[in-house]
Design a protein around this motif. Structure first.
Motif, PDB file in Angstrom:
ATOM      1  N   ARG A 142       0.838  -1.195   0.000  1.00  0.00           N
ATOM      2  CA  ARG A 142       0.000   0.000   0.000  1.00  0.00           C
ATOM      3  C   ARG A 142       0.869   1.240   0.000  1.00  0.00           C
ATOM      4  O   ARG A 142       1.817   1.367   0.773  1.00  0.00           O
ATOM      5  N   ASP A 145      -3.151   5.578   0.179  1.00  0.00           N
ATOM      6  CA  ASP A 145      -4.427   4.852   0.201  1.00  0.00           C
ATOM      7  C   ASP A 145      -4.573   3.871  -0.961  1.00  0.00           C
ATOM      8  O   ASP A 145      -5.587   3.193  -1.076  1.00  0.00           O
ATOM      9  N   LYS A 146      -3.551   3.783  -1.806  1.00  0.00           N
ATOM     10  CA  LYS A 146      -3.646   2.930  -2.985  1.00  0.00           C
ATOM     11  C   LYS A 146      -3.046   1.561  -2.705  1.00  0.00           C
ATOM     12  O   LYS A 146      -1.926   1.455  -2.206  1.00  0.00           O
ATOM     13  N   PHE A 148      -1.849  -2.351  -3.860  1.00  0.00           N
ATOM     14  CA  PHE A 148      -1.328  -3.163  -4.947  1.00  0.00           C
ATOM     15  C   PHE A 148      -1.248  -4.614  -4.470  1.00  0.00           C
ATOM     16  O   PHE A 148      -0.880  -4.874  -3.327  1.00  0.00           O
ATOM     17  N   GLN A 170       6.461   9.336  -4.408  1.00  0.00           N
ATOM     18  CA  GLN A 170       5.146   9.834  -4.000  1.00  0.00           C
ATOM     19  C   GLN A 170       5.171  10.395  -2.573  1.00  0.00           C
ATOM     20  O   GLN A 170       4.144  10.491  -1.919  1.00  0.00           O
TER      21      GLN A 170
END
Length: 494
Positions: A142, A145-146, A148, A170
């Motif tokens: 993660r 909040d994304k 994988f 990021q």
């Protein structure tokens, strides 16, 4: 990055031919499926496939340089020969992705049980301080909040470095990462600059791979022996966080040169819990931090979760966070999917889904449930196929001893016959015992939920967060939480 610059990172090598046309490297990979024009392909000797046999395919797909440890034949493509391509892969991937772990706070968590819960708590603590966080573990990777998907608890080193590079780009500042024993032995974290290493516990697991507990313990120790060997007044100096109640935790004090922060319940520790009270809604205890005591009420249930909370607190404390802010997060944290996850119903029967797939994990879950259960305890348990056979009768005995209605079923049989796995579990158990065998896991869950009465608890153990079953090599959707909810609905007790 130019190929010449990349292979400078390999100190000992032989390049054939010695002179070649330099090029901009597009990717570094050991997987022919990822090869593209101007890739560097690393030939890894795996347990099933030898990458040296795939060199021609990699060149055909566009690989412009090969890294090998055995003689390969590829016309017009330079080959860099090294002693060990696994080690070269770690060095090259760190160089190619510009050592992203050095730019972030890296917290590695190892141990048989608790890794997932501890990393999630740690990530939540730093997230609540306003930081952008990263998480790598059993359930997923993660970034913020994304989410994988992930194949292994600890990914291969190239995937790991690529993930850390994305995190850094990021603006992630803190990463909580599960570090498995197999990954440590296989060098999947070579080159990762951990700042804080956390040890949870050591109980039986992965002996299909490690063969002996001594080998397994040694694998865990690698995270701490590799933690760094320098002292000074740097802001991010290394710290080893150890469960002092576990004999392995005391042993690890000898294996690391880093400053040690201990936690525990039974023995004297720098960070300690006492006066622990477990109830159905959570756990209360006194937290002592270097003899400064505060009372905590947390929403997580069980003594083992107190250990998880202590480990997480220690990691955040070692990173310099304010103890009162850490405690505020701990008090509100509700737990992790598939870790003693409560599924209530209108019938008064509760189902609990837990990832207890080791003898110690199952014992912890059942002891915790027995502490607050008002009625009978059902235990649905299976064992994974193609894994340690020795733990099967141990888990069966625990289910028999600590539950009123043990139900043996299928877990992830993989290539094995589910009935054969259950037969292994039944070794040494009397035919007159209370054990019921229902191989079909869905039917086992339905049976238990239909038979249970108000006040009873149904533990569905072994798979936790997993949403699949692997049967004869095929991955089928199967989610214990969904199955429990479906069974309650059929009973008319949603």
């Amino acid at each position: 990055m130019l190929a010449s610059k990349l292979i400078e990172s390999l100190k000992f090598k032989k390049v054939e031919p010695a002179s070649y046309g330099d090029f901009e490297v597009s990717a570094v990979t050991q997987d022919t499926r990822e090869v593209s024009q101007n890739s560097v392909f690393i030939a890894i000797v795996g347990s099933q496939i030898d990458g040296h046999t795939l060199v021609a395919e990699a060149v055909k797909k566009g690989a412009a340089m090969i890294i090998a440890q055995k003689k390969v034949d590829c016309d017009n493509v330079p080959v860099v020969y090294v002693e060990n391509t696994n080690r070269a892969m770690a060095i090259l991937s760190d160089c190619f992705y510009d050592s992203p772990s050095k730019a972030m706070r890296m917290i590695g968590v190892t141990g048989t049980n608790g890794k997932t819960t501890v990393t999630h708590i740690i990530e939540e603590i730093f997230r609540e301080q306003g930081e952008k966080t990263g998480l790598i573990g059993t359930m997923y990777r993660r970034i913020g909040d994304k989410i994988f998907p992930t194949k292994n608890t600890t990914p291969d080193i190239i995937t790991l470095q690529r993930t850390l590079s994305k995190m850094h780009k990021q603006d992630v500042s803190s990463v909580a990462m599960e570090v498995s024993s197999i990954a440590l032995v296989q060098g999947r974290v070579w080159g990762i600059d951990f700042d804080i290493a956390v040890f949870t516990n050591l109980t039986r697991d992965h002996l299909d791979y490690h063969k002996t507990m001594a080998n397994y313990a040694h694998a865990k120790s690698l995270l701490f022996s590799q933690l760094g060997n320098e002292y000074g007044f740097k802001k991010n100096s290394k710290v080893a966080i150890l469960n002092i109640d576990d004999p392995m935790g005391r042993k690890l004090e000898e294996d690391t040169s880093a400053p040690v922060l201990t936690y525990g319940i039974k023995h004297e520790a720098m960070i300690k819990a006492s006066n622990v009270v477990i109830h159905s809604q959570g756990t209360d205890f006194d937290l002592s931090v270097f003899d400064q005591k505060q009372h905590l009420k947390v929403k997580m249930v069980g003594l083992f979760n107190v250990y998880n909370i202590l480990a997480s607190f220690a990691a955040a404390y070692a990173a310099g966070l304010d103890p009162s802010k850490i405690i505020s997060v701990l008090s509100s944290f509700k737990g992790v999917k598939g870790r003693l996850q409560l599924i209530p119903s209108s019938s008064g029967v509760s189902a609990i889904v837990d990832y207890s797939h080791t003898p110690d994990g199952l014992l912890n879950a059942l002891e915790t449930i027995n502490d607050f259960a008002k009625g009978k305890v059902f235990c649905i348990i299976g064992c994974g196929g193609d894994r340690d056979h020795g733990k099967r009768p141990k888990m069966a005995q625990i289910a028999l001893q600590y539950s009123d209605y043990p139900i043996f079923t299928s877990d992830n049989p993989r290539s094995e016959d589910p009935q054969k796995i259950v037969d292994d579990m039944l070794q040494g158990i009397s035919q007159n015992s209370s054990v019921k065998v229902i191989i079909d896991r869905r039917k086992a869950i339905e049976y238990a939920i239909n038979k249970a009465q108000s006040g009873d608890i149904v533990l569905i153990a072994g798979k936790g967060h997993e949403d699949y079953q692997i049967i004869k090599g095929k991955k089928n959707h199967f989610d214990d939480v969904e199955e429990a909810e479906r069974a309650f609905k059929k009973r008319g007790a949603v």
